[in-house]
Scaffold this active site. Structure first.
Site, PDB file in Angstrom:
ATOM      1  N   THR A  36     -45.351  28.012 114.510  1.00 13.27           N
ATOM      2  CA  THR A  36     -45.413  28.202 115.970  1.00 13.27           C
ATOM      3  C   THR A  36     -45.568  26.852 116.675  1.00 13.27           C
ATOM      4  OG1 THR A  36     -47.796  28.500 115.827  1.00 13.27           O
ATOM      5  CG2 THR A  36     -46.467  30.500 115.845  1.00 13.27           C
ATOM      6  N   CYS A 144     -49.180  43.986  99.004  1.00 10.00           N
ATOM      7  CA  CYS A 144     -49.733  43.589  97.697  1.00 10.00           C
ATOM      8  C   CYS A 144     -50.272  44.803  96.941  1.00 10.00           C
ATOM      9  CB  CYS A 144     -50.824  42.551  97.889  1.00 10.00           C
ATOM     10  SG  CYS A 144     -52.090  43.033  99.065  1.00 10.00           S
ATOM     11  N   HIS A 223     -58.184  42.221  95.017  1.00  9.07           N
ATOM     12  CA  HIS A 223     -58.459  43.646  95.203  1.00  9.07           C
ATOM     13  C   HIS A 223     -58.614  44.254  93.802  1.00  9.07           C
ATOM     14  CE1 HIS A 223     -56.880  43.340  99.273  1.00  9.07           C
ATOM     15  NE2 HIS A 223     -55.646  43.145  98.869  1.00  9.07           N
ATOM     16  N   GLN A 307     -53.974  39.277  95.906  1.00  9.63           N
ATOM     17  CA  GLN A 307     -53.290  39.768  97.111  1.00  9.63           C
ATOM     18  C   GLN A 307     -52.281  38.799  97.696  1.00  9.63           C
ATOM     19  OE1 GLN A 307     -56.654  39.320  96.956  1.00  9.63           O
ATOM     20  NE2 GLN A 307     -57.097  37.703  98.423  1.00  9.63           N
TER      21      GLN A 307
HETATM   22  N1  LIG Z   1     -51.993  37.400 102.980  1.00 13.94           N
HETATM   23  C1  LIG Z   1     -51.791  38.358 102.086  1.00 13.94           C
HETATM   24  O1  LIG Z   1     -52.573  38.505 101.147  1.00 13.94           O
HETATM   25  C2  LIG Z   1     -50.601  39.260 102.171  1.00 13.94           C
HETATM   26  C3  LIG Z   1     -50.199  39.957 101.021  1.00 13.94           C
HETATM   27  C4  LIG Z   1     -49.048  40.747 101.060  1.00 13.94           C
HETATM   28  C5  LIG Z   1     -48.352  40.865 102.262  1.00 13.94           C
HETATM   29  N2  LIG Z   1     -48.786  40.195 103.379  1.00 13.94           N
HETATM   30  C6  LIG Z   1     -48.000  40.349 104.610  1.00 13.94           C
HETATM   31  O2  LIG Z   1     -47.215  39.173 104.774  1.00 13.94           O
HETATM   32  C7  LIG Z   1     -47.013  38.912 106.168  1.00 13.94           C
HETATM   33  C8  LIG Z   1     -47.511  37.507 106.465  1.00 13.94           C
HETATM   34  O3  LIG Z   1     -48.891  37.460 106.248  1.00 13.94           O
HETATM   35  P1  LIG Z   1     -49.660  36.089 105.991  1.00 13.94           P
HETATM   36  O4  LIG Z   1     -50.952  36.445 105.350  1.00 13.94           O
HETATM   37  O5  LIG Z   1     -48.789  35.094 105.331  1.00 13.94           O
HETATM   38  O6  LIG Z   1     -49.948  35.628 107.489  1.00 13.94           O
HETATM   39  P2  LIG Z   1     -50.468  34.199 107.965  1.00 13.94           P
HETATM   40  O7  LIG Z   1     -51.095  33.448 106.858  1.00 13.94           O
HETATM   41  O8  LIG Z   1     -51.245  34.445 109.194  1.00 13.94           O
HETATM   42  O9  LIG Z   1     -49.125  33.419 108.341  1.00 13.94           O
HETATM   43  C9  LIG Z   1     -48.292  33.857 109.357  1.00 13.94           C
HETATM   44  C10 LIG Z   1     -47.267  32.785 109.689  1.00 13.94           C
HETATM   45  O10 LIG Z   1     -46.394  33.281 110.684  1.00 13.94           O
HETATM   46  C11 LIG Z   1     -46.285  32.344 111.741  1.00 13.94           C
HETATM   47  N3  LIG Z   1     -46.000  33.053 112.997  1.00 13.94           N
HETATM   48  C12 LIG Z   1     -46.819  33.329 114.043  1.00 13.94           C
HETATM   49  N4  LIG Z   1     -46.123  33.992 115.000  1.00 13.94           N
HETATM   50  C13 LIG Z   1     -44.865  34.121 114.557  1.00 13.94           C
HETATM   51  C14 LIG Z   1     -43.669  34.702 115.076  1.00 13.94           C
HETATM   52  N5  LIG Z   1     -43.641  35.264 116.285  1.00 13.94           N
HETATM   53  N6  LIG Z   1     -42.536  34.666 114.327  1.00 13.94           N
HETATM   54  C15 LIG Z   1     -42.537  34.085 113.105  1.00 13.94           C
HETATM   55  N7  LIG Z   1     -43.627  33.513 112.568  1.00 13.94           N
HETATM   56  C16 LIG Z   1     -44.775  33.543 113.271  1.00 13.94           C
HETATM   57  C17 LIG Z   1     -47.590  31.593 111.742  1.00 13.94           C
HETATM   58  O11 LIG Z   1     -47.345  30.326 112.329  1.00 13.94           O
HETATM   59  P3  LIG Z   1     -48.469  29.175 112.479  1.00 13.94           P
HETATM   60  O12 LIG Z   1     -48.703  28.681 111.069  1.00 13.94           O
HETATM   61  O13 LIG Z   1     -47.856  28.155 113.331  1.00 13.94           O
HETATM   62  O14 LIG Z   1     -49.665  29.866 113.062  1.00 13.94           O
HETATM   63  C18 LIG Z   1     -47.882  31.518 110.249  1.00 13.94           C
HETATM   64  O15 LIG Z   1     -47.223  30.406 109.671  1.00 13.94           O
HETATM   65  C19 LIG Z   1     -47.760  40.039 106.895  1.00 13.94           C
HETATM   66  O16 LIG Z   1     -46.847  41.097 107.106  1.00 13.94           O
HETATM   67  C20 LIG Z   1     -48.804  40.467 105.883  1.00 13.94           C
HETATM   68  O17 LIG Z   1     -49.261  41.782 106.092  1.00 13.94           O
HETATM   69  C21 LIG Z   1     -49.867  39.376 103.349  1.00 13.94           C
END
Ligand SMILES: NC(=O)c1ccc[n+]([C@@H]2O[C@H](COP(=O)([O-])OP(=O)(O)OC[C@H]3O[C@@H](n4cnc5c(N)ncnc54)[C@H](OP(=O)(O)O)[C@@H]3O)[C@@H](O)[C@H]2O)c1
Length: 347
Positions: A36, A144, A223, A307
């Site tokens: 972002t 996950c 988990h 996860q």
């Molecule tokens: N974390 C887990 O354990 C996990 C496991 C399985 C699935 N997931 C899923 O994977 C997805 C991502 O989760 P995450 O944990 O990786 O989230 P995260 O760590 O919060 O990362 C999200 C990323 O998306 C960016 N972002 C913010 N607004 C955006 C937009 N409008 N369009 C595109 N990118 C944007 C953020 O940018 P900035 O860096 O600039 O803020 C950040 O780099 C979610 O659907 C989550 O439910 C997560």
């Protein structure tokens, strides 16, 4: 053969891992990643040589990267013009607006488990429905937890032909890098029952009847699933034969809590760090051998899920499915996992 050009929209917990896994493969390349604005993750993109783009097309947002000394190649539209497929790794619930962008750019798209199945009408795990996703325009790699359930339940279902499952998801309350969530000194039941986790398995394998409950506990590393599965009367299986099935299932690790001295998630994560993947990741689902027992037709077991990382290799197989470059899920899994092992010099 030309490489598949992969864009990663969102370079956070999942996005940076997917980027590394794509970079490890011979048949695909990271064409760009988005943030972002300028923050610490940009350093990683620069270090890895991944072209950096902005999640927005606004000039003001793009210029902010330059002001902080980062080269930003453009906005999301510029990135979408360059890729064959975009892996959406934005925080959950942004899917709807991002989907419109992907459709108008006419690129293939993969969402993550934070989005609902209804967004894409199609979901994915490597072992459950790779073929169903072949050449599709877009899909969702399930969460996950759902990925973990599918790794052990799908091979069991395929052998038995029917499966009724009740499970309790003992969930870590936050990712290790997340300071905004809790609880830090409580156990928090998810009061919306049954929880969404179990039934989500039916988006990739509708034949498995499954329900779940969930509680969040004060830990950040893994988990744990506590699972009770009812097999049909004529299953012909034993505890040992079920363990053998899982020992021969890709991305499942079986170890003995007592003999291997690995009785909690703390030791499991220490073992994962020994493997040597970046961030101490464990792509495999961990099953405690001595916690598996079949009593008549009822199977009891525990499994642990890292996860942030079990979904990463699934995203790679999913790219091949959408692009129609590998129809055999087992071949894709082998290719993905071997390339990741070589990338990290894991014997
Ligand atoms: N974390 C887990 O354990 C996990 C496991 C399985 C699935 N997931 C899923 O994977 C997805 C991502 O989760 P995450 O944990 O990786 O989230 P995260 O760590 O919060 O990362 C999200 C990323 O998306 C960016 N972002 C913010 N607004 C955006 C937009 N409008 N369009 C595109 N990118 C944007 C953020 O940018 P900035 O860096 O600039 O803020 C950040 O780099 C979610 O659907 C989550 O439910 C997560």
């Amino acid at each position: 053969m030309s490489q598949i050009k992969v864009a990663i929209n969102g370079f956070g917990t999942i996005g940076k891992r997917v980027a590394d896994a794509v970079d490890a493969q011979e048949d695909m390349t990271v064409i760009g990643v988005t943030k972002t604005g300028p923050s610490f993750g940009c350093e990683l993109a620069v270090k890895k040589g991944f072209p950096l783009f902005c999640t927005s097309d606004e000039k003001e947002s793009i210029n902010k990267f330059k002001e902080e000394g980062y080269e930003c190649k453009g906005g999301i539209s510029d990135l979408l013009n360059l890729c064959d497929v975009v892996v959406d790794c934005s925080p959950g619930k942004l899917g709807k607006s991002n989907l419109e962008k992907y459709k108008s750019a006419e690129v293939k798209y993969i969402f993550q488990g934070g989005e609902k199945h209804e967004l894409t009408g199609l979901s994915y795990t490597s072992s459950a429905n790779h073929l169903e996703n072949l050449n599709a325009s877009g899909t969702r790699v399930v969460s996950c937890n759902t990925t973990g359930l599918s790794r052990t339940l799908v091979p069991l279902y395929e052998l038995c032909g029917s499966l009724k499952v009740e499970c309790t998801m003992i969930r870590r309350s936050a990712d290790p890098g997340d300071s905004s969530k809790g609880p830090i000194n409580a156990i928090k039941p998810v009061l919306k029952v049954p929880s969404h986790h179990g039934p989500d398995v039916m988006t990739i394998k509708p034949e498995i009847e499954i329900n779940s409950l969930a509680v969040a506990v004060p830990t950040t590393i893994m988990h744990v699933h506590s699972i009770v599965a009812d097999l049909p009367e004529d299953h012909g299986l034993s505890t040992d034969s079920i363990l053998n099935i899982w020992k021969n299932t890709p991305r499942v690790i079986i170890m003995n809590g007592v003999k291997d001295k690995i009785s909690t998630t703390a030791e499991v994560m220490e073992m994962a760090r020994d493997i040597g993947r970046k961030w101490g990741d464990l792509h495999e689902i961990f099953v405690w051998e001595d916690g598996v027992k079949l009593v008549n037709n009822r199977l009891y077991y525990f499994q642990a899920i890292h996860q942030e990382s079990d979904v990463i290799p699934e995203n790679i197989d999913c790219i091949r499915a959408l692009m129609g470059t590998e129809s055999d899920w087992k071949k894709s899994v082998k290719k993905t996992d071997l390339a990741i092992s070589k990338y990290y010099n894991i014997d």
